[in-house]
Every structure is written in C-alpha cells, then in structure tokens.
Design a protein around this motif. Structure first.
Motif, PDB file in Angstrom:
ATOM      1  N   ILE A 196      -7.344   3.211  -4.083  1.00  0.00           N
ATOM      2  CA  ILE A 196      -8.214   3.347  -2.907  1.00  0.00           C
ATOM      3  C   ILE A 196      -8.604   4.813  -2.789  1.00  0.00           C
ATOM      4  O   ILE A 196      -7.756   5.696  -2.649  1.00  0.00           O
ATOM      5  CB  ILE A 196      -7.486   2.926  -1.604  1.00  0.00           C
ATOM      6  CG1 ILE A 196      -6.789   1.574  -1.779  1.00  0.00           C
ATOM      7  CG2 ILE A 196      -8.467   2.932  -0.439  1.00  0.00           C
ATOM      8  CD1 ILE A 196      -7.716   0.425  -2.019  1.00  0.00           C
ATOM      9  N   ASP A 229      -1.598  -3.779 -12.736  1.00  0.00           N
ATOM     10  CA  ASP A 229      -2.944  -4.081 -12.234  1.00  0.00           C
ATOM     11  C   ASP A 229      -3.174  -3.541 -10.827  1.00  0.00           C
ATOM     12  O   ASP A 229      -3.760  -4.206  -9.978  1.00  0.00           O
ATOM     13  CB  ASP A 229      -3.170  -5.607 -12.211  1.00  0.00           C
ATOM     14  CG  ASP A 229      -3.798  -6.085 -13.512  1.00  0.00           C
ATOM     15  OD1 ASP A 229      -4.128  -5.226 -14.353  1.00  0.00           O
ATOM     16  OD2 ASP A 229      -3.972  -7.305 -13.668  1.00  0.00           O
ATOM     17  N   ALA A 230      -2.672  -2.345 -10.557  1.00  0.00           N
ATOM     18  CA  ALA A 230      -2.805  -1.788  -9.214  1.00  0.00           C
ATOM     19  C   ALA A 230      -4.269  -1.453  -8.913  1.00  0.00           C
ATOM     20  O   ALA A 230      -5.091  -1.306  -9.815  1.00  0.00           O
ATOM     21  CB  ALA A 230      -1.940  -0.535  -9.087  1.00  0.00           C
ATOM     22  N   GLN A 231      -4.577  -1.354  -7.611  1.00  0.00           N
ATOM     23  CA  GLN A 231      -5.905  -0.943  -7.158  1.00  0.00           C
ATOM     24  C   GLN A 231      -5.816   0.481  -6.601  1.00  0.00           C
ATOM     25  O   GLN A 231      -4.876   0.826  -5.890  1.00  0.00           O
ATOM     26  CB  GLN A 231      -6.389  -1.866  -6.029  1.00  0.00           C
ATOM     27  CG  GLN A 231      -6.626  -3.296  -6.452  1.00  0.00           C
ATOM     28  CD  GLN A 231      -7.991  -3.469  -7.089  1.00  0.00           C
ATOM     29  OE1 GLN A 231      -9.000  -2.997  -6.552  1.00  0.00           O
ATOM     30  NE2 GLN A 231      -8.050  -4.103  -8.255  1.00  0.00           N
ATOM     31  N   VAL A 263      -2.686   3.645  -3.190  1.00  0.00           N
ATOM     32  CA  VAL A 263      -2.691   2.682  -4.285  1.00  0.00           C
ATOM     33  C   VAL A 263      -2.140   1.378  -3.723  1.00  0.00           C
ATOM     34  O   VAL A 263      -1.197   1.400  -2.919  1.00  0.00           O
ATOM     35  CB  VAL A 263      -1.823   3.190  -5.457  1.00  0.00           C
ATOM     36  CG1 VAL A 263      -1.479   2.063  -6.408  1.00  0.00           C
ATOM     37  CG2 VAL A 263      -2.533   4.306  -6.206  1.00  0.00           C
ATOM     38  N   ARG A 294       0.854  -1.183   0.000  1.00  0.00           N
ATOM     39  CA  ARG A 294       0.000   0.000   0.000  1.00  0.00           C
ATOM     40  C   ARG A 294       0.896   1.241   0.000  1.00  0.00           C
ATOM     41  O   ARG A 294       1.776   1.380   0.863  1.00  0.00           O
ATOM     42  CB  ARG A 294      -0.901  -0.021   1.238  1.00  0.00           C
ATOM     43  CG  ARG A 294      -1.891   1.121   1.295  1.00  0.00           C
ATOM     44  CD  ARG A 294      -2.651   1.076   2.630  1.00  0.00           C
ATOM     45  NE  ARG A 294      -3.434   2.276   2.808  1.00  0.00           N
ATOM     46  CZ  ARG A 294      -4.744   2.354   2.576  1.00  0.00           C
ATOM     47  NH1 ARG A 294      -5.405   1.292   2.143  1.00  0.00           N
ATOM     48  NH2 ARG A 294      -5.389   3.484   2.769  1.00  0.00           N
ATOM     49  N   ALA A 299     -12.443   0.816  -3.357  1.00  0.00           N
ATOM     50  CA  ALA A 299     -11.327   0.382  -4.207  1.00  0.00           C
ATOM     51  C   ALA A 299     -11.803   0.257  -5.646  1.00  0.00           C
ATOM     52  O   ALA A 299     -12.971  -0.047  -5.912  1.00  0.00           O
ATOM     53  CB  ALA A 299     -10.772  -0.950  -3.720  1.00  0.00           C
ATOM     54  N   GLU A 300     -10.872   0.491  -6.573  1.00  0.00           N
ATOM     55  CA  GLU A 300     -11.221   0.462  -7.998  1.00  0.00           C
ATOM     56  C   GLU A 300      -9.987   0.030  -8.779  1.00  0.00           C
ATOM     57  O   GLU A 300      -8.879   0.439  -8.438  1.00  0.00           O
ATOM     58  CB  GLU A 300     -11.647   1.871  -8.421  1.00  0.00           C
ATOM     59  CG  GLU A 300     -12.209   1.942  -9.820  1.00  0.00           C
ATOM     60  CD  GLU A 300     -12.599   3.376 -10.205  1.00  0.00           C
ATOM     61  OE1 GLU A 300     -12.966   3.574 -11.360  1.00  0.00           O
ATOM     62  OE2 GLU A 300     -12.512   4.286  -9.356  1.00  0.00           O
ATOM     63  N   PRO A 301     -10.142  -0.790  -9.851  1.00  0.00           N
ATOM     64  CA  PRO A 301      -8.976  -1.135 -10.650  1.00  0.00           C
ATOM     65  C   PRO A 301      -8.414   0.096 -11.353  1.00  0.00           C
ATOM     66  O   PRO A 301      -9.153   1.007 -11.741  1.00  0.00           O
ATOM     67  CB  PRO A 301      -9.521  -2.126 -11.683  1.00  0.00           C
ATOM     68  CG  PRO A 301     -10.862  -2.533 -11.188  1.00  0.00           C
ATOM     69  CD  PRO A 301     -11.368  -1.433 -10.321  1.00  0.00           C
ATOM     70  N   MET A 302      -7.110   0.093 -11.518  1.00  0.00           N
ATOM     71  CA  MET A 302      -6.426   1.241 -12.129  1.00  0.00           C
ATOM     72  C   MET A 302      -6.991   1.553 -13.514  1.00  0.00           C
ATOM     73  O   MET A 302      -7.153   2.724 -13.879  1.00  0.00           O
ATOM     74  CB  MET A 302      -4.922   0.934 -12.226  1.00  0.00           C
ATOM     75  CG  MET A 302      -4.065   2.079 -12.734  1.00  0.00           C
ATOM     76  SD  MET A 302      -4.099   3.555 -11.722  1.00  0.00           S
ATOM     77  CE  MET A 302      -3.313   2.982 -10.230  1.00  0.00           C
TER      78      MET A 302
END
Lengths: 164, 263, 627
Positions: B124, B120-122, B150, B62, B130-133
């Motif tokens: 925040i 493929d980071a998330q 992130v 994180r 949370a959301e996909p990049m």
C-alpha cells in the motif's frame, strides 16, 4: 554549514548542542557531548561497539541520525555505575576476565543490560542471542557469556537481599 | 553537502522523494551510506509520523511500513514471520530496521521482502494505491513515493517454510534465503517459492512452483521441483559465494525445506 | 653463555617462581577502565580544531599514474590541504629497514605506479570527515591500467609482469644469491628412493584479515618546542616512531608518540602507516589531524596475513617412520615486502615441524604480486606451514594405516635431537601434548605410545649428528626470469655435498642503507656480546665446521649486534661447496634516502646509562638511535 540544535538526556544529564546535517549519534556523543565511552568500530552496523540505549531500547549509535534523538533519553556505559559502585555487570566482567582489549566492552555491556532489564534470569542461549550483534575479536565470547550469566545471578541475589 | 528535510506526514514526505533524495526509515542501510559518504545522496527525508501498527484488515494482516523487526517479533498476529525477523541482524538492528526499509534493501539484505514475495503480499503506497509485491519489487528502483503499509495473508505455521543460509551464525547476512508458501495442508495448491540473493533482487522460481503444484512432499514427488529449482534465477558471484556454488546448493536447501519442514 | 636461554634464566633475579597466578582467577590491571568506558584509546583524545585526513586510493591492481589533478579537490568546501607524494620528504621505505633487513621498496605515497588495489595516491585534509570524503572523489587520477598478477606461481614465470621494480624477479632475493630461501639437511632424494611410500599433497591458505574491532588510526598535533604529539593504536610504538622519523626526515626527538592502548591488533597494527600520515598532516597544516581507516579500508588496504601455498612430499616407511620431507612454499607477499621475507626466515627455521626427520629440503619463495601487501598476524611464518604439516601427517596415517596420534608420537622430536636448521631441540613436549590430547578426547593409544617421553630417547648419536648434506645451486637470482630454471621444488640431483657435522655460517642482514643506521657498540648502553659469542664471520673466509654443541642461530634482527667493521658489507652465507660469487648488485632505489652523512657521526663521551647492564643479563639489543 547548517547546524541543528539538539537536546537530549545523556545518563541523567540534560544535554544541549548543535549538530551538523547528517551527523550520526556516535560522533555527536563522542565529539559533541564528550562521552567517549561508546566506541566506533565500523560505522556500518556490523560490530556493535557503539551500542547504546535510547529510551531503554538497544540501538546502534553509528546508524542513528543524531537529530532523531531530540528529547529522548540515552544511556551509555559512562552512566552504568551508580556513583562509585560498579553495576553487577561491570563487576562480573572484571571478575570473569570478560574483556581483553576492551574496545567491544562498552557495547557488550549495554546489550547485556538491555537483556537483563527485561529478562532477569536468562538462559545461555538468550545471552548469546542478546550479544549476537556485538563482535569481539579477543575473548572468543565464552567469558563474556559467563560474566553476563554471573551478573544476572548477582542481581537476583542482590534483589532478594534487598527484599528481605 | 548533505541536507536533512523533516515532514509531518507520509504524504508530504512522499512528495519530497526524488533524484538523489533518500528516505530515512530505520537508518540501518541509509546511515551506513551517509557515514561512508557514498555518492548520490544529496538530501535525506524524514517523516515524524510513520505507521507501525500491526492489525487484522480486509484481505489479511496490515503491517505499517514503520514496523520494526522487533515489532514483528512482539506481535502474535504475524507469528509465522517470526523465524524470518529473528534472523535479521542483532537485537539493536532489529529495534531499528523497518519493514518499509527492507522492501528497498539491496542484496544481500532484504530477507523480509523475499518472504513477502512468497506470500503474495500487497504493497500500500502513501496515498492508498495497492500493488502486488512482485510488480512492486521489479520496479522499486524506478519508483517514486513511499510505502505506507503491507497487507499479508494470514498463514498457518505449517504451510509457510523459510530457510536462511549464512556463513556466520547467528547473525550473518544471507548467502541465500528461500521462502516457500505451500498453500494448503496436504498437497500444495498454487504454491509460491521465492529466493533471495539468487539474482539482482528477490525472485520467484516459477518453474519450480509449477512443478510443486499438486506434488506429494516426498523424495520422489519433489524431484521435478529440485530439477527446476534454479530456472529463471540469476545468481551472481560475490563476496559470500560464487554463482556456481549457489546453483549447486540451492536444490539441497530447497529439498530440506520441502521434506523437513522448518530447518 | 653458549646459547640463548629461557626467560626464567634471563630474569632469574626478577622472579621468585611461585606461580600463584596460573590456574587462578585474576583481575586484569586495565579492566576497570574497560568496563567503565574510561580506557583512553587513541581516538579518545579530543582536540580543538581537529582536521580530518582521508586517503585517495587506487581502484586498480596495477596501473601507471600518467597524471594527478587535485585542483578540483582543492576547491571543495572545507578542504585545508591536498597532500601528494611531493610532500613526503623520503618517499621510499621498507618496514624492516629499522633492523637493516631488505631494500627500500615501498613508496609511502604512490607517484609513478600503483601496485595494489587500495594503494594511496594522495590525501585530503578537511574540516570534517564528510568534507574530506567528498573531496577525495574529486581527485582526478589518469591511470594507464597495466596487466596484473595475483597468483604467486604465475608471478614466478619468465613472462610475468614485473610488479615492483626494486625486486625485478618478483621474488625477495635471499642472501644476494637465491630467489628463494633454501634449506638442505641430509639427502632427501636418496631417502625417497629407499622409502616404502611417497606421500605428496598441496595445501593453500587464504589471506586472513586481522580485523580488530578498532580500525588503524592516529591523531597528530603540533606541540610546543617544534615537536609533534601522536596518539596512535600502533602495536609497535618505537617502530612506528622510527618509521615516521625516516619517512618525514625528522629527528626522532621531535616526535612524541603516545600509545600502548589499542582496540585489538593481532599483527594488523605494526605497519606504521597511519602515524606518519597523521604527523605529515599536522606538519603541513599546523593543526591537529586525525587519520583513521574506516572498515572498508581496513579490509582492502590494511595488510592481512598473507596467503601461502605449500607442497609437501614425504618419504615414509611401512611402520610410519618419516625418513624424508621436502617442502616447496610460496608466500604471497603482495606488492611490497613489509614483514614477509623475514617471516620466511622464521618459517624455514621451523621446518619440518616438531618431528625428527633425518632428511629435509625446502625451497620457500617470497613472491611479489599485485595483492594488498601482507604483514604480521599471530604466529605468521609458522601458522600456514603447520596447517599443511598436520594435514599431511593425517594423510600419512591414512596411507600407512598407523593411528594418527601414535604416528605423531613415533616421529616426534625429543630433547637433544638435531633439528634441520642445525640447532639442538630443547624442552620438546609434542609427545606429552599428544598423550594429554588423546586422554582428553578419549582417543585410545597403545601402551607403548603412552609410555613414550620427550625426555628420553632423544639426542642419541644418530639423532644428534648432522648428516652429510647434498646441496645444489638452482634458483639463483634472475635465472627463473631468464628461463634457465623452471622447477620450483628442491633439485632432484645435487651438485655438491657438505661433510657431515657442518653447521654453516650464520646469515647476516642486508647491508645498512645509511651509515647513520650502523649500530656501534660504544653508542649503546648494553653489555655487548664478546667477539667469541658473535656468530658473524669477521673475514671473508667461510666459517670452519663447528663441532656440537651448536652456536646460537642468529636471526637477522640481531645480526648487527656483532658490529662488523663498518665499511664491510655482511657476508653471504657462503656454503662451503659454493663457488665464490660476487653479491648481486642491488638496483638503485627510486628516490635515495637523504645523503646527509657527517664525517663523524655523533658519539657520546660515555655510553648511555639506560638499558640493561646487569651481570648475566641478555645481550639483546632493544633499539638504537637513528640520528
């Protein structure tokens, strides 16, 4: 226009003034605090002429919102010399012809100081990397790199002498 | 007329973001617009407390949105990001520019966002969602609110490769940049290829990713990848290069990345 | 004194020639200020109540201004004054009018048309820079966008748009006769026919921004006694002062210019734009005014080194000897002339480079386009053509198989050789330069090439004689636009011949625009050259052929030193075989300079005592009073 009170330490001097909303630090240092040693070359973060130290960290004054330096310590070239004695970087720049028009010199010296504060014995590549955010249009950089390496050597020798 | 608003928490600051209101992160892009009086900036929002720590978390590492490029370079946790962060700006810029700001940087900036897309980071958001990049980047111009952190998967040095192509060394902006996550030590398995400045924002080259899946990393094996290199990309003419030039050299740089490891 | 000599001769009594400095470390006299941050650049002067001025700039390459509405901008917070073309006393100028070169072609503030992207159409003066920027966006300009031309050869076509009405053919008019600067020496076409190889190529150089770290800027403020002080980073202080005096219709005695310290210039700070702008602002507001370009303005509106295109055609023998060299050159001057036509005069004097070539021809065009005007930058006029020449030398080496360094030594000029512009070469050193460069680079050259010297072998009768020269009269002003001539390269067939040994007359400058600008010998405290030294023809008759040694070539800058009779315009070059032609009529400038002409200009009782009057000192002029 609303003006914001601001206090900070500028080269050991407590400084208090009012700044306009949205004012950047280079304008406040030059026109507010009267320290004309940092220069404005581009106001967009490309040239590095306005480079200063904020709490010992290298920063660009033109991209720093002035009010974010509340209570912090700012170092500029105006405070680099210890009284009448030049800093070894200043002496090395003079001896090595490391300035022509002089407009980038303030920023170069601060970037070099930030390097030598942490890395007393830098390699040539480390020096080049350290001043990679500072543009010079006159010298072609070689004398500047040489002068920084020269200053590092002077400081190490000076340190040894002091230790003896 | 410009006003500056100050908030104590990310949640409060996020609530203040809106039309013609911009959040001040490291300032390297926003202050430039302020200095030049670009239209569309009425209010600047500051937050006193921005998370900048880098730590191991569930699902990866994180990274706080306030982490600067210098913070990344000082962290062993994210050593695989060092080649990316090191090539952004000079030392002063790296002390200022933040990860959060980089996610919103427009071309030709935003190298780190390209990398995070390939990994493929998330994302925040402030508030915890949370959301996909990829979907975040596609909608970032319309998005309200703030990014808090992130989460990026832990990656070994060999399976992540990155190239930044500049006109000026060592500090120039990217004419293009490419990030490849091979995912696996042998043949790539569900790999990622992301490009910067080959379109309006960071873009994945999905046709090339499919061609790379399971391919052997040799001249013959990657030929289909290079053939599909620019499919789905949309390079533009700008001050740094023409669209034609970008299409011509993109396969060259991708080939070097895939065959040579790091550049 | 038969010709211009070297500095060490001119200043023999001021130097002892010990040369202790070269090769030794030295401390710059200004560097202590630089390393301590105490050097005072123009912007390091603080004024109470400083106002900030910003320009409103054209977003179009070429457009007619139908209307300008500043009412909304005037109502913006902090705005003290909106300035437009109406506020400029003399709104038409050319930079080199101070040395009587060229026509006034550039409005200080556009009013009828904009001719390049970034051209000034108005200014805002406000309390803060930000307020000025905000108000700039509120100026409403109604533009009728016109077709534009950005390529010099496109601009030469008969149907090309006219960029600048002062130069209706999109070219600078040379000597009131040709649309290009012509150079003819010998007979290139006969030599091409006899050559073993013809080598032809084209070279293009981009515009280059000087990009000083400190952008152009000035601060002006009212002083006591009706004067204005101006702190500026100009590279040419008195040039800027003279330009300001002309544009603002002020006697220069009311201007107090302080400069000399500039954060880099490289030619980009000679155009004298920021100084008159800041002084105008101070005049209109009665307050200190700062006018400084930001980086975007420096790049877009600041004049760069102009783009140049060169075509070179060489006739070469098998052994590498170059027997003929022909140039076709296009300088992209941008929308206004500034220094470009003058750079071409310098350039053509340099052609064909540091080589001895017996037949040379050149047509060089100074072309008006809708690009940002070009100006000075380090060696301008020479740099691009040298780039082309040296690339071309390498091509010749490839074609003939001669070693590129030895090829240069073979063709190098030597002391005593006649150059194409009919002056004898002196202090040549190309051969030695090649030898040293080859040595440093470890590049092997033959013993014969290594034994050559610039001091010997030159100036032999065949190398010093001016050949019989073929001339032509293609490219007369207006012919191209009328479609009567399309070729830009030097003519394939000559229409006249000039006898061997002919030097031609020196070229004079353009007629002075204002009688007050006429230089009068008695008003200048210099020792003037005697009539015998003055190369200006005193009568309309062409100068008779001169035997060698040649007289000094006279750059237009110093041409007025000859002080021709005042009412008489300088003569066209008048090559001997040219039929006598009346000079082309100059179009009227759009707004003529002030017509205030006293019957008798001020004349001092005795010459000014300032200036150099030492015996044997240079007769160079260092400036004249303007009013």
């Amino acid at each position: 226009m609303a003006r914001t009170p601001l206090t900070f330490t500028l080269n050991d001097a407590e400084t208090a003034l009012f700044v306009d909303e949205g004012a950047n630090l280079i304008d406040v240092l030059r026109r507010g605090a009267g320290d004309l040693s940092p220069k404005q070359g581009c106001a967009q973060g490309n040239c590095g002429a306005c480079t200063v130290l904020i709490d010992g960290e290298l920063r660009l004054a033109c991209l720093t919102l002035a009010e974010t330096v509340e209570g912090r310590r700012i170092d500029t070239v105006a405070g680099l010399a210890g009284g009448p004695d030049l800093h070894p970087l200043q002496a090395a720049f003079m001896d090595g012809f490391a300035a022509q028009c002089g407009f980038c010199t303030s920023g170069m010296l601060m970037a070099a100081r930030a390097l030598l504060d942490r890395t007393p014995d830098p390699s040539r590549d480390e020096v080049i990397e350290a001043i990679s955010g500072n543009l010079c249009r006159c010298t072609g950089y070689e004398p500047i790199v040489d002068a920084i390496l020269d200053a590092a050597q002077r400081m190490r020798q000076g340190g040894r002498r002091a230790a003896q | 007329m410009l006003t500056v608003e100050r908030y104590d928490t990310m949640a409060e600051a996020a609530g203040a973001i809106g039309e013609r209101v911009h959040y001040l992160a490291g300032g390297t892009l926003l202050m430039r617009a302020v200095n030049y009086g670009y239209p569309g900036i009425d209010r600047v929002v500051r937050c006193r407390e921005v998370p900048r720590e880098i730590r191991t978390d569930t699902g990866g590492i994180r990274i706080g949105a306030g982490a600067t490029m210098a913070d990344l370079l000082a962290s062993r946790e994210v050593e695989f990001l060092h080649p990316v962060a090191r090539l952004i700006g000079g030392p002063a810029i790296r002390n200022m520019a933040t990860l959060g700001g980089n996610l919103f940087a427009r071309s030709p900036y935003g190298d780190l966002a390209v990398t995070l897309l390939a990994l493929d980071a998330q994302v925040i958001r402030a508030g915890g969602a949370a959301e996909p990049m990829e979907s975040f980047l596609a909608a970032r111009d319309r998005a309200r609110g703030l990014v808090e952190a992130v989460i990026v998967p832990r990656v070994s040095a060999g399976e992540f490769r990155y190239a930044k192509v500049t006109r000026i060394k060592p500090k120039g902006v990217a004419m293009m940049c490419a990030a490849v996550w091979l995912r696996g030590a042998g043949r790539p398995s569900d790999p990622r290829i992301a490009w910067g400045n080959m379109g309006a924002g960071p873009l994945r080259a999905k046709a090339a990713e499919r061609a790379l899946n399971g391919a052997s990393l040799d001249e013959h094996g990657i030929a289909p990848v290079l053939a599909a290199c620019c499919d789905g990309l949309d390079p533009q003419d700008d001050e740094l290069a023409t669209a034609w030039y970008r299409r011509e050299v993109a396969p060259v740089h991708l080939k070097r990345l895939l065959l040579g490891g790091r550049r | 004194m038969t010709s211009v000599e070297f500095r060490k001769d001119l200043f023999a009594d001021e130097r002892d020639d010990t040369l202790k400095e070269i090769g030794q470390p030295t401390i710059r006299q200004d560097i202590l200020g630089h390393v301590t941050g105490r050097t005072a650049y123009y912007d390091d002067h603080l004024f109470d109540g400083l106002l900030h001025m910003r320009a409103v700039r054209s977003p179009h390459h070429h457009a007619r201004i139908r209307a300008l509405d500043t009412s909304a901008a005037e109502r913006m917070p902090g705005v003290r004054r909106v300035v437009t073309a109406r506020d400029v006393p003399v709104n038409l100028n050319t930079l080199l009018s101070l040395i009587n070169f060229g026509r006034d072609d550039e409005p200080f503030c556009a009013h009828d048309k904009v001719r390049f992207k970034g051209e000034t159409v108005a200014w805002i003066i406000a309390d803060t820079e930000r307020q000025a920027r905000d108000a700039v966006r509120e100026v409403r300009v109604d533009y009728e966008v016109l077709p534009h031309v950005l390529d010099p050869e496109e601009a030469l076509k008969p149907d090309a748009v006219v960029v600048n009405e002062v130069y209706p053919n999109n070219t600078f008019d040379y000597h009131e006769l040709y649309d290009h600067q012509k150079m003819r020496y010998g007979d290139v076409n006969a030599a091409f026919a006899a050559a073993d190889h013809i080598v032809e190529a084209e070279y293009q150089m981009s515009p280059i921004e000087q990009a000083p770290i400190e952008t152009c800027g000035a601060i002006a403020a009212p002083e006591q006694n009706g004067r204005y002080v101006c702190h500026t980073n100009t590279q040419a202080l008195f040039f800027s002062l003279g330009t300001t005096a002309k544009l603002l219709d002020l006697p220069s005695s009311r201007l107090h210019f302080i400069g000399g310290t500039s954060g880099g210039g490289f030619g980009g700070k000679v155009d004298s734009i920021v100084e008159p702008t800041a002084v105008l602002g101070a005049m209109l507001t009665g307050r200190p005014v700062r006018f400084a370009w930001d980086r975007e303005e420096e790049m877009q509106a600041g004049a760069p080194r102009g783009a140049e295109r060169w075509r070179i055609k060489d006739g070469v023998m098998r052994d590498g000897t170059i027997v003929a060299r022909e140039f076709t050159g296009f300088f992209d001057s941008g929308a206004y002339m500034r220094l470009s036509p003058y750079a071409i005069v310098k350039c053509v004097g340099h052609i064909p480079g540091p080589y001895h070539i017996p037949n040379v021809a050149a047509n060089v065009y100074c072309v008006v386009t809708n690009r940002t005007p070009a100006t000075a930058m380090r060696g301008f006029g020479i740099t691009a053509v040298d780039f082309a020449i040296e690339c071309h030398m390498d091509r010749i080496a490839e074609v003939t198989g001669v070693d590129p360094v030895e090829l240069r030594i073979l063709n190098a000029y030597r002391d005593g050789d006649m150059k194409a512009h009919r002056r004898v070469a002196k202090n040549t050193a190309l051969i030695e330069c090649c030898q040293v460069a080859a040595g440093k680079a470890g590049w092997p050259i033959s013993a014969e090439a290594a034994a050559q010297s610039s001091l010997t072998g030159g100036g032999t009768p065949d190398r010093v004689a001016i050949p019989e020269t073929v001339t032509d009269s293609e490219g007369r002003i207006g012919d191209r636009r009328a479609g009567r001539v399309t070729e830009t390269a030097p003519a394939k067939t000559g229409t006249g011949r000039v006898a061997a040994g002919t030097h031609f007359a020196a070229v004079g400058g353009a007629p002075v625009q204002n009688p007050d600008m006429q230089i009068e010998a008695e008003r200048i405290g210099h020792a003037m050259g005697s009539a015998a030294q003055a190369p200006m023809p005193q009568s309309p008759q062409p100068a008779p052929p001169q035997p060698a040694p040649p007289r000094p070539a006279m750059p237009p800058a110093s041409a007025p030193a000859a002080a021709p009779p005042r009412p008489q315009p300088p003569q066209p070059p008048a090559p001997q075989t040219q039929p006598s032609q009346p000079p082309a009529q100059q179009p009227q400038p759009q707004s003529p300079p002030p017509a205030a002409t006293p019957d008798r200009p001020y004349a001092p009782d005795k010459p000014f005592s300032r200036g150099t009057r030492r015996p044997g000192s240079s007769p160079f002029l260092s400036g004249t009073r303007r009013r």
